[in-house]
Design a protein around this motif. Structure first.
Motif, PDB file in Angstrom:
ATOM      1  N   PRO A  86       0.819  -1.206   0.000  1.00  0.00           N
ATOM      2  CA  PRO A  86       0.000   0.000   0.000  1.00  0.00           C
ATOM      3  C   PRO A  86       0.856   1.259   0.000  1.00  0.00           C
ATOM      4  N   GLY A  87       0.362   2.290  -0.685  1.00  0.00           N
ATOM      5  CA  GLY A  87       1.098   3.535  -0.778  1.00  0.00           C
ATOM      6  C   GLY A  87       0.535   4.433  -1.857  1.00  0.00           C
ATOM      7  N   PRO A  88       1.198   5.587  -2.078  1.00  0.00           N
ATOM      8  CA  PRO A  88       0.613   6.643  -2.926  1.00  0.00           C
ATOM      9  C   PRO A  88       0.804   6.435  -4.431  1.00  0.00           C
ATOM     10  N   LEU A  89       0.402   5.253  -4.908  1.00  0.00           N
ATOM     11  CA  LEU A  89       0.487   4.952  -6.338  1.00  0.00           C
ATOM     12  C   LEU A  89      -0.871   4.457  -6.822  1.00  0.00           C
ATOM     13  N   THR A  90      -1.337   4.998  -7.953  1.00  0.00           N
ATOM     14  CA  THR A  90      -2.592   4.561  -8.568  1.00  0.00           C
ATOM     15  C   THR A  90      -2.273   3.923  -9.905  1.00  0.00           C
ATOM     16  N   LEU A  91      -2.853   2.730 -10.155  1.00  0.00           N
ATOM     17  CA  LEU A  91      -2.582   2.010 -11.405  1.00  0.00           C
ATOM     18  C   LEU A  91      -3.833   2.004 -12.264  1.00  0.00           C
ATOM     19  N   VAL A  92      -3.692   2.393 -13.518  1.00  0.00           N
ATOM     20  CA  VAL A  92      -4.821   2.378 -14.455  1.00  0.00           C
ATOM     21  C   VAL A  92      -4.741   1.068 -15.240  1.00  0.00           C
ATOM     22  N   LEU A  93      -5.781   0.242 -15.107  1.00  0.00           N
ATOM     23  CA  LEU A  93      -5.738  -1.146 -15.597  1.00  0.00           C
ATOM     24  C   LEU A  93      -7.033  -1.492 -16.335  1.00  0.00           C
ATOM     25  N   PRO A  94      -6.998  -2.551 -17.162  1.00  0.00           N
ATOM     26  CA  PRO A  94      -8.241  -2.962 -17.831  1.00  0.00           C
ATOM     27  C   PRO A  94      -9.294  -3.361 -16.798  1.00  0.00           C
ATOM     28  N   ARG A  95     -10.519  -2.942 -17.000  1.00  0.00           N
ATOM     29  CA  ARG A  95     -11.593  -3.139 -16.020  1.00  0.00           C
ATOM     30  C   ARG A  95     -12.348  -4.443 -16.246  1.00  0.00           C
ATOM     31  N   THR A  96     -13.037  -4.892 -15.198  1.00  0.00           N
ATOM     32  CA  THR A  96     -14.014  -5.978 -15.373  1.00  0.00           C
ATOM     33  C   THR A  96     -15.398  -5.361 -15.581  1.00  0.00           C
ATOM     34  N   GLN A  97     -16.372  -6.226 -15.879  1.00  0.00           N
ATOM     35  CA  GLN A  97     -17.736  -5.736 -16.138  1.00  0.00           C
ATOM     36  C   GLN A  97     -18.445  -5.290 -14.863  1.00  0.00           C
ATOM     37  N   ILE A  98     -17.935  -5.767 -13.711  1.00  0.00           N
ATOM     38  CA  ILE A  98     -18.601  -5.412 -12.445  1.00  0.00           C
ATOM     39  C   ILE A  98     -18.441  -3.919 -12.120  1.00  0.00           C
ATOM     40  N   VAL A  99     -17.399  -3.305 -12.673  1.00  0.00           N
ATOM     41  CA  VAL A  99     -17.112  -1.895 -12.347  1.00  0.00           C
ATOM     42  C   VAL A  99     -18.142  -1.011 -13.036  1.00  0.00           C
ATOM     43  N   PRO A 100     -18.907  -0.239 -12.268  1.00  0.00           N
ATOM     44  CA  PRO A 100     -19.932   0.601 -12.906  1.00  0.00           C
ATOM     45  C   PRO A 100     -19.315   1.621 -13.873  1.00  0.00           C
ATOM     46  N   ASP A 101     -20.005   1.870 -14.981  1.00  0.00           N
ATOM     47  CA  ASP A 101     -19.536   2.837 -15.993  1.00  0.00           C
ATOM     48  C   ASP A 101     -19.298   4.223 -15.397  1.00  0.00           C
ATOM     49  N   ILE A 102     -20.068   4.565 -14.390  1.00  0.00           N
ATOM     50  CA  ILE A 102     -19.939   5.907 -13.814  1.00  0.00           C
ATOM     51  C   ILE A 102     -18.545   6.104 -13.215  1.00  0.00           C
ATOM     52  N   ALA A 105     -16.026   6.541 -16.287  1.00  0.00           N
ATOM     53  CA  ALA A 105     -16.505   7.502 -17.294  1.00  0.00           C
ATOM     54  C   ALA A 105     -16.734   6.764 -18.623  1.00  0.00           C
ATOM     55  N   GLY A 106     -17.172   5.525 -18.509  1.00  0.00           N
ATOM     56  CA  GLY A 106     -17.493   4.734 -19.696  1.00  0.00           C
ATOM     57  C   GLY A 106     -16.295   4.113 -20.374  1.00  0.00           C
ATOM     58  N   GLY A 107     -15.092   4.328 -19.862  1.00  0.00           N
ATOM     59  CA  GLY A 107     -13.878   3.818 -20.510  1.00  0.00           C
ATOM     60  C   GLY A 107     -13.596   2.364 -20.175  1.00  0.00           C
ATOM     61  N   ASN A 108     -12.551   1.811 -20.817  1.00  0.00           N
ATOM     62  CA  ASN A 108     -12.210   0.400 -20.642  1.00  0.00           C
ATOM     63  C   ASN A 108     -11.261   0.148 -19.483  1.00  0.00           C
ATOM     64  N   THR A 109     -10.813   1.221 -18.830  1.00  0.00           N
ATOM     65  CA  THR A 109      -9.846   1.047 -17.743  1.00  0.00           C
ATOM     66  C   THR A 109     -10.438   1.534 -16.427  1.00  0.00           C
ATOM     67  N   VAL A 110      -9.853   1.010 -15.344  1.00  0.00           N
ATOM     68  CA  VAL A 110     -10.237   1.471 -14.003  1.00  0.00           C
ATOM     69  C   VAL A 110      -8.963   1.817 -13.229  1.00  0.00           C
ATOM     70  N   ALA A 111      -9.017   2.904 -12.486  1.00  0.00           N
ATOM     71  CA  ALA A 111      -7.864   3.316 -11.667  1.00  0.00           C
ATOM     72  C   ALA A 111      -7.990   2.669 -10.292  1.00  0.00           C
ATOM     73  N   ILE A 112      -6.910   2.016  -9.849  1.00  0.00           N
ATOM     74  CA  ILE A 112      -6.919   1.259  -8.590  1.00  0.00           C
ATOM     75  C   ILE A 112      -5.810   1.766  -7.684  1.00  0.00           C
ATOM     76  N   ARG A 113      -6.146   1.885  -6.392  1.00  0.00           N
ATOM     77  CA  ARG A 113      -5.121   2.297  -5.428  1.00  0.00           C
ATOM     78  C   ARG A 113      -5.308   1.549  -4.116  1.00  0.00           C
ATOM     79  N   PHE A 114      -4.193   1.224  -3.473  1.00  0.00           N
ATOM     80  CA  PHE A 114      -4.197   0.581  -2.155  1.00  0.00           C
ATOM     81  C   PHE A 114      -3.672   1.603  -1.148  1.00  0.00           C
ATOM     82  N   PRO A 115      -4.561   2.345  -0.496  1.00  0.00           N
ATOM     83  CA  PRO A 115      -4.071   3.394   0.398  1.00  0.00           C
ATOM     84  C   PRO A 115      -3.398   2.791   1.639  1.00  0.00           C
ATOM     85  N   LYS A 116      -2.518   3.583   2.225  1.00  0.00           N
ATOM     86  CA  LYS A 116      -1.693   3.077   3.315  1.00  0.00           C
ATOM     87  C   LYS A 116      -2.198   3.494   4.695  1.00  0.00           C
TER      88      LYS A 116
END
Ligand code: TXA
Ligand code: MG
Length: 328
Positions: A86-102, A105-116
């Motif tokens: 965990p730490g101050p890094l966010t990774l933009v990765l291909p999303r699954t279908q469970i992730v709501p479009d909202i 923003a309708g894109g194919n990626t989701v930003a993920i972070r593990f806060p510390k």
């Protein structure tokens, strides 16, 4: 005003009911909602007045949750997770279908972070879901680095602020994505490009259009009071003696201005300390009612790259070298 406290079960209950809770992270405070509850996530956009085109980061407690939200992981992403999370890094990765479009923003990626931050990690474990959370400020304004900042900006709109004290890094996470398998920094942050390159080799700097990461657009992170950056604080303050200018210095007071109009970011000229204090200094100066805020440009080494990036986006004209450029 919101209730402010350290009660994780209250925060978890509110989130699972679909309400918003402000959460502490090591970077800045976030405005959190259950990432799988579309109504709750849309409330984030309303409260922040954030355009729907600007996607949100999903915060997770552990890598065991990744497969729910992320469809595939490049090797470099695993290496970065091992090194920095965990730490101050966010990774933009291909999303699954469970992730709501909202969220995307309708894109194919989701930003993920593990806060510390330990409180938020405990909260994430208690809720068991991902938490969508942008910084807890109105869209375009300075991010909050303590519970009081959040309460002043958004307290009327949310029931609870989980108080984790002042943020230790004080500047938003570094955002990295992997378009066409090229590691690309979308937003500079607490983890520097050099630290990332030590782990995965060459990384690119995103040069594209703001739609991919609106946090990169000008007019973000801005106080209401016009902000000016100077490379020469002494020259820039030569005529700014009228008491109408709030001055933020890196490590030493400008000699010709009373000290009560000035804030020092780090007496030891230590950049991580300056980062921790920067947003609080901007919030403070913005509330004192000055006609203008003048800030000294910071060194560009280490986290200084991210700090100057934020200042440039927050400032009115970008650089002023002398008081002649200041509308005094
Ligand atoms: O440190 C942080 O990252 C804080 C704390 C609360 O975690 N969060 C934060 O969130 O700064 P926010 O929403 O203020 O900024 C996130 C940035 C936005 O500029 C957004 O455009 C970008 O992340 N972003 C989110 N999802 C993205 C995606 N799928 N692709 C590219 N950029 C994305
Ligand atoms: Mg933000």
């Amino acid at each position: 005003m919101a209730r402010i406290g350290k009660d994780i079960s209250t925060a978890a209950r509110l989130l699972l009911e679909g309400q918003l809770v402000a959460i502490p992270t090591e970077t800045v405070y976030g405005l959190a909602a259950n990432a799988l509850n579309v109504a709750a996530v849309s409330h984030i956009f309303e409260v922040k007045k954030r355009p729907a085109t600007n996607p949100l980061i999903v915060h997770l407690a552990s890598v065991a949750q990744l497969s729910d939200y992320v469809a595939s992981m490049p090797d470099a992403a695993w290496q970065l997770i091992k090194a920095f999370c965990p730490g101050p890094l966010t990774l933009v990765l291909p999303r699954t279908q469970i992730v709501p479009d909202i969220i995307t923003a309708g894109g194919n990626t989701v930003a993920i972070r593990f806060p510390k931050h330990p409180l938020t990690r405990a909260l994430l474990r208690e809720t068991g879901v991902g938490l969508a959370a942008p910084s807890a400020n109105p869209y375009g304004y300075i991010s909050p680095t303590n519970a009081h900042h959040v309460n002043r900006m958004l307290g009327n709109h949310i029931p609870y602020i989980l108080d984790g004290g002042p943020c230790t890094y004080g500047i938003e996470s570094t955002i990295i994505g992997f378009p066409n398998d090229k590691p690309t920094i979308y937003r500079a942050g607490s983890i520097t490009r050099r630290q990332i390159e030590e782990v995965i080799g060459t990384v690119y700097q995103y040069q594209g259009h703001e739609i991919h990461s609106p946090g990169m657009s000008a007019g973000h992170y801005s106080p209401t009071t016009p902000l000016y950056i100077t490379t020469n604080i002494q020259a820039a303050t030569a005529d700014a003696t009228d008491g109408d200018t709030g001055i933020i210095c890196h490590s030493a007071y400008a000699p010709n201005i009373p000290q009560h109009h000035q804030i020092i970011l780090s007496h030891n000229a230590d950049l991580p300390t300056a980062a921790r204090n920067l947003y609080a200094a901007l919030h403070e100066m913005d509330h004192r009612g000055y006609k203008r805020i003048l800030i000294e440009q910071l060194p560009t080494t280490g986290v200084g790259e991210a700090l100057n990036d934020r200042l440039k986006r927050a400032a009115t004209p970008h650089i002023t070298t002398s008081s002649h450029n200041l509308p005094l």
